[in-house]
Design a protein around this motif. Sequence first.
Motif, PDB file in Angstrom:
ATOM      1  N   GLN A 100      -8.339  51.051  56.541  1.00 34.19           N
ATOM      2  CA  GLN A 100      -9.352  51.113  55.484  1.00 34.19           C
ATOM      3  C   GLN A 100      -9.073  49.990  54.501  1.00 34.19           C
ATOM      4  O   GLN A 100      -7.921  49.710  54.156  1.00 34.19           O
ATOM      5  CB  GLN A 100      -9.337  52.470  54.778  1.00 34.19           C
ATOM      6  N   ILE A 101     -10.138  49.332  54.087  1.00 34.05           N
ATOM      7  CA  ILE A 101      -9.963  48.203  53.176  1.00 34.05           C
ATOM      8  C   ILE A 101     -10.965  48.292  52.029  1.00 34.05           C
ATOM      9  O   ILE A 101     -12.064  48.828  52.183  1.00 34.05           O
ATOM     10  CB  ILE A 101     -10.127  46.846  53.900  1.00 34.05           C
ATOM     11  N   ASP A 102     -10.563  47.784  50.878  1.00 31.85           N
ATOM     12  CA  ASP A 102     -11.446  47.571  49.744  1.00 31.85           C
ATOM     13  C   ASP A 102     -11.607  46.069  49.578  1.00 31.85           C
ATOM     14  O   ASP A 102     -10.608  45.343  49.466  1.00 31.85           O
ATOM     15  CB  ASP A 102     -10.848  48.179  48.470  1.00 31.85           C
ATOM     16  N   VAL A 103     -12.853  45.604  49.582  1.00 29.60           N
ATOM     17  CA  VAL A 103     -13.120  44.165  49.538  1.00 29.60           C
ATOM     18  C   VAL A 103     -13.990  43.847  48.324  1.00 29.60           C
ATOM     19  O   VAL A 103     -14.987  44.535  48.058  1.00 29.60           O
ATOM     20  CB  VAL A 103     -13.826  43.698  50.826  1.00 29.60           C
ATOM     21  N   ALA A 104     -13.614  42.823  47.607  1.00 27.46           N
ATOM     22  CA  ALA A 104     -14.326  42.423  46.398  1.00 27.46           C
ATOM     23  C   ALA A 104     -15.309  41.295  46.705  1.00 27.46           C
ATOM     24  O   ALA A 104     -14.930  40.247  47.245  1.00 27.46           O
ATOM     25  CB  ALA A 104     -13.332  41.963  45.335  1.00 27.46           C
ATOM     26  N   PHE A 105     -16.599  41.521  46.363  1.00 31.03           N
ATOM     27  CA  PHE A 105     -17.654  40.522  46.494  1.00 31.03           C
ATOM     28  C   PHE A 105     -17.992  40.015  45.081  1.00 31.03           C
ATOM     29  O   PHE A 105     -18.433  40.802  44.230  1.00 31.03           O
ATOM     30  CB  PHE A 105     -18.898  41.122  47.140  1.00 31.03           C
ATOM     31  N   GLY A 110     -19.699  37.297  37.350  1.00 35.60           N
ATOM     32  CA  GLY A 110     -18.292  36.920  37.417  1.00 35.60           C
ATOM     33  C   GLY A 110     -17.374  38.060  37.782  1.00 35.60           C
ATOM     34  O   GLY A 110     -16.216  37.838  38.154  1.00 35.60           O
ATOM     35  N   ALA A 111     -17.884  39.310  37.679  1.00 34.51           N
ATOM     36  CA  ALA A 111     -17.112  40.471  38.133  1.00 34.51           C
ATOM     37  C   ALA A 111     -17.265  40.621  39.645  1.00 34.51           C
ATOM     38  O   ALA A 111     -17.904  39.792  40.306  1.00 34.51           O
ATOM     39  CB  ALA A 111     -17.592  41.727  37.398  1.00 34.51           C
ATOM     40  N   HIS A 112     -16.668  41.680  40.202  1.00 31.10           N
ATOM     41  CA  HIS A 112     -16.696  41.879  41.655  1.00 31.10           C
ATOM     42  C   HIS A 112     -17.234  43.264  42.002  1.00 31.10           C
ATOM     43  O   HIS A 112     -16.785  44.270  41.444  1.00 31.10           O
ATOM     44  CB  HIS A 112     -15.290  41.719  42.255  1.00 31.10           C
ATOM     45  N   ALA A 113     -18.194  43.281  42.916  1.00 32.49           N
ATOM     46  CA  ALA A 113     -18.653  44.542  43.502  1.00 32.49           C
ATOM     47  C   ALA A 113     -17.686  44.898  44.627  1.00 32.49           C
ATOM     48  O   ALA A 113     -17.395  44.063  45.496  1.00 32.49           O
ATOM     49  CB  ALA A 113     -20.070  44.404  44.035  1.00 32.49           C
ATOM     50  N   VAL A 114     -17.168  46.119  44.613  1.00 37.93           N
ATOM     51  CA  VAL A 114     -16.136  46.507  45.574  1.00 37.93           C
ATOM     52  C   VAL A 114     -16.743  47.413  46.648  1.00 37.93           C
ATOM     53  O   VAL A 114     -17.344  48.446  46.331  1.00 37.93           O
ATOM     54  CB  VAL A 114     -14.971  47.236  44.881  1.00 37.93           C
ATOM     55  N   ILE A 115     -16.579  47.010  47.888  1.00 34.28           N
ATOM     56  CA  ILE A 115     -17.017  47.864  49.009  1.00 34.28           C
ATOM     57  C   ILE A 115     -15.782  48.389  49.724  1.00 34.28           C
ATOM     58  O   ILE A 115     -14.693  47.787  49.662  1.00 34.28           O
ATOM     59  CB  ILE A 115     -17.946  47.111  49.988  1.00 34.28           C
ATOM     60  N   TRP A 116     -15.964  49.535  50.385  1.00 35.64           N
ATOM     61  CA  TRP A 116     -14.870  50.150  51.146  1.00 35.64           C
ATOM     62  C   TRP A 116     -15.366  50.366  52.565  1.00 35.64           C
ATOM     63  O   TRP A 116     -16.519  50.781  52.782  1.00 35.64           O
ATOM     64  CB  TRP A 116     -14.513  51.488  50.505  1.00 35.64           C
ATOM     65  N   THR A 117     -14.553  50.066  53.554  1.00 30.46           N
ATOM     66  CA  THR A 117     -14.959  50.269  54.946  1.00 30.46           C
ATOM     67  C   THR A 117     -13.757  50.577  55.819  1.00 30.46           C
ATOM     68  O   THR A 117     -12.625  50.196  55.492  1.00 30.46           O
ATOM     69  CB  THR A 117     -15.706  49.026  55.493  1.00 30.46           C
TER      70      THR A 117
END
Length: 985
Positions: A215-220, A232-239
């Motif tokens: 499982q990873i959390d990735v910042a877009f 400039g902030a990051h939307a974080v998705i989890w997959t």
Amino acid sequence: MSEQRDYRDTVFLPKTDLPMKAGLPQKEPKILARWQEENLYEELRESRKDREKFILHDGPPYANGDMHIGHALNRILKDMVVRSQTLLGKDAPFVPGWDCHGLPIEWKVEEQFRKKKRDKNAIPASEFRAECRAYAQKWVDVQREQLKRLGLMADFDNPYLTMQFESEATIVAELMKFAEAGNLYRGSKPVMWSPVEETALAEAEVEYEDITSTQIDVAFEIVESPIEELVGAHAVIWTTTPWTIPVNQAIAFSPDAEYTLFEVRVAQKFLKPEEWNDAEWKVHGRYLTAKDLNGTMFGRMPSELSGTSEPKIIWKGKGSDLAGTVARHPMHHLGGFYAKPRPLLAGDFVTTDSGTGLVHMSPDHGEDDFLLCREHGIEPVFAVMGDGRYRDDWEWLGGSDDRRRAVINKAFNAPDGPICSDLREAGALLSASDDYQHSYPHSWRSKAKVIYRCTPQWFVPMDKDLGDTSQSVRPEPVEGPHFTSDVAQEEKDGASTSSARTVEGKTLRQIAMREIERVKFYPEKGRRRIGSMVEGRPDWVLSRQRAWGVPITLFVRSDGTYLQDPAVNARVVEAVREQGVDAWDESRKAEYLGTDHDPNEFEMVTDILDVWFDSGCTHAFTLEGDRWPEQRWPADLYLEGSDQHRGWFQSSLLESSATRGRAPYDAVLTHGFTMASDGKKMSKSLGNTIDPLKVMEQYGADIIRLWALSVDFTEDHRIGDEILKGVGDQYRRLRNTFRYLLGALDGFVGDMGDAGEIPELEVYILALLADLDGKLKKALEEYDFNTYTRLLVDFCNEDLSAFYFDIRKDTLYCDGPDSTRRNAYRTVLDLLFHALVRYAAPVLVFTAEEVWTTRYPEGGSVHLLDWPPVPGVTADGARWDALRALRERVTEAIEPLRRDKTIRSSLEADVVVPASAVPEGFSDEDLAELFITASVTRGQSDTVTVSRTDENKCGRCWRLLPSVEEDGALCDRCEPVVAQLDAAE
């Protein structure tokens, strides 16, 4: 005392040739051989000609491997249906069938070629298919003999096979009905795909297993937004599928959820020396997640962040506020595909149960992803190939990894694998751990993980008017009954919530839903189960990318449309009828198209049909047509395991609803799955499987049949050695009932004479028989076979052996040949015999035949008989219930005296019973006979008392009676009988 005479030769003991030891493993094959020699199935068809039809259509098992216990249960249930309906007087022909196309067989044949060092791709298609056909035929023949051994009554000499040329031609003809009506389209949508088998899979071909994933959390990084704080902030998705990040094209949010932007700060002591500054804290980053999930996301971040301060909220708002926000892919520096903006899109399917409340969208690899992205003009990119690797020309990881099936490769997706490593280097990987446990789909054949993969496939639309030739892609909502898919709700009993409603409309989904409301389901929860599946299912994927199957016989133009010419279709169907699937060959293209069409304008489709379409068409070539004229369409009943709500029940329903406007069946009966005795799933690796072939070798087929028809098969049920031993005990009691009946009826002729002379006990037993008869018929109407079997067993054990036979054995053994009571008893036994042997015939097919032919060696087969006529006799059941309850109290009171050897037999007991407990109409002499005691008197106490009698014992019947002058002398009943016998000699 004078020397006592031995009266044993004057007692009428039962005589029968039916042995107590059944010897079923040795005896059953001989009976089976006789049935085959006499062609019993055809004789049965002739005897039922012109009767009311009952059609059970056989769902085709797969022609691959030996029969297992699940097969045995299924086929025994089907045989019980056919035999019981035949017994009820109907004509119930049964044509067994086999599913012969598809991947499991192709997979096995590929293995055979690999062992010969031959590459499948180098083998001519016709040669490969011929091997598949031979493999399937081998297992059809093996399974057919195994099913015969179970005692099935079926047309085994003329089964249906989906690979018969006539069957293949009919499947093609059914497909052409869809095509000519415009009810096929080719579209690109995500489907279940096996990278190992390199083909699309139906849901019924998928099983779910627990696995541990990364499982990873990735910042877009957010690069554009109407909310200034977000830029400039990051939307974080989890997959849990890192491999889908390389094909990400958008991010979805819930419009109704609450979202927060929070700042994470790291304490100075956790920083590297070069990162120290005068501040106590350093900002690590600003991250956007759902309000309720920021804490769990924060908890997944690396341990060095455990010294952070409480996250600081920078912004909060509704998901709908995020409209217009745009992020960029973490690998945007690669340019090309990754340079495109990733919009944040509102998705109603997004939840805040887990993850981050933001879902990354890969339209190539998810149904929700596909539909949401298509709404916004974002199309699939087809980056992942059929073998599970990225295309060689893909900007990120394309052609750089030589591991086949990379997307399902655990190392490829691991925290230190190439995807996570590249994301970490890009500063976008917030967390990665390989400890997430969840359920994941696998191919039930290869056992490998499957993926959703967008590929061009052929579909049947669920939500367009069947008369409309437009080829829509997007399913639309359909009005009508709604079925919950909640598992707990599925397990509840109860009638359908909308059984009185009909569904208007002409779409395939609407017609199918209407039919689900009409069809009877046993058990009722099956309606809810299949209803929830059909209500929410996507369009039907028909195509598979393999070799062994019925081809999708379409000619396609360069613009993607296909030819709808009935004349061309008719030529193709006729060719397949003559040559089978090999007829669909490029060399015959011009022949099929004829003079009206230019071959250069068309391509022949090379995909084959999903095998569920094959099996969904079995009603067309088995119940219709001329090959099996004794059949008729539609079927009265389909019967399979509960998994077929997703499989054969559904594919048959959809195929027939589209082509005939209704289901091909009027009722559906489902059974659960057989578990080991401890309730665990059977598995070869666990060594807890039960082989029905070995059970038949040890116990006999009738024991398996008795087990299958004794359990509550509508639920998951159990089998094991101890369970089978218990079934064996049950069988022996039934067999002993028949042995007693045969022995007691030895030499019997005549009847009971004047009805007014029937003793009350006989009237009561006939009333019980009439009651049993009605209950058994009701059980058969509801396909409640375990109730049927239990009623039969209980009647034989409790009402006959433990009660009626026990009481009347004295009459049978010792009354005179002309005794009205004895003759009445034997007449009732004759009625019981004729009823019970028929009742038992569908359950214990071999034993019932053995019992019948023991009494009537020239009487034909018991399986040619109709349901028995039973006298419509009634009795005061409550009165007899009270008497039997008192009898049990007497038996219990006698037992302690037997244990301490005060008495050896109940015949030695004088019993006093409470007067208030004796039903009206029974004398003390009646009670003594019914309780099998020396005497019974009535007292005022509420208890039963027992003492040893002082009377003498009759030398013939062993009863202790006042009329016996001394032990060994004759009582006043036996004396005239002996005199009569002596005179006759």
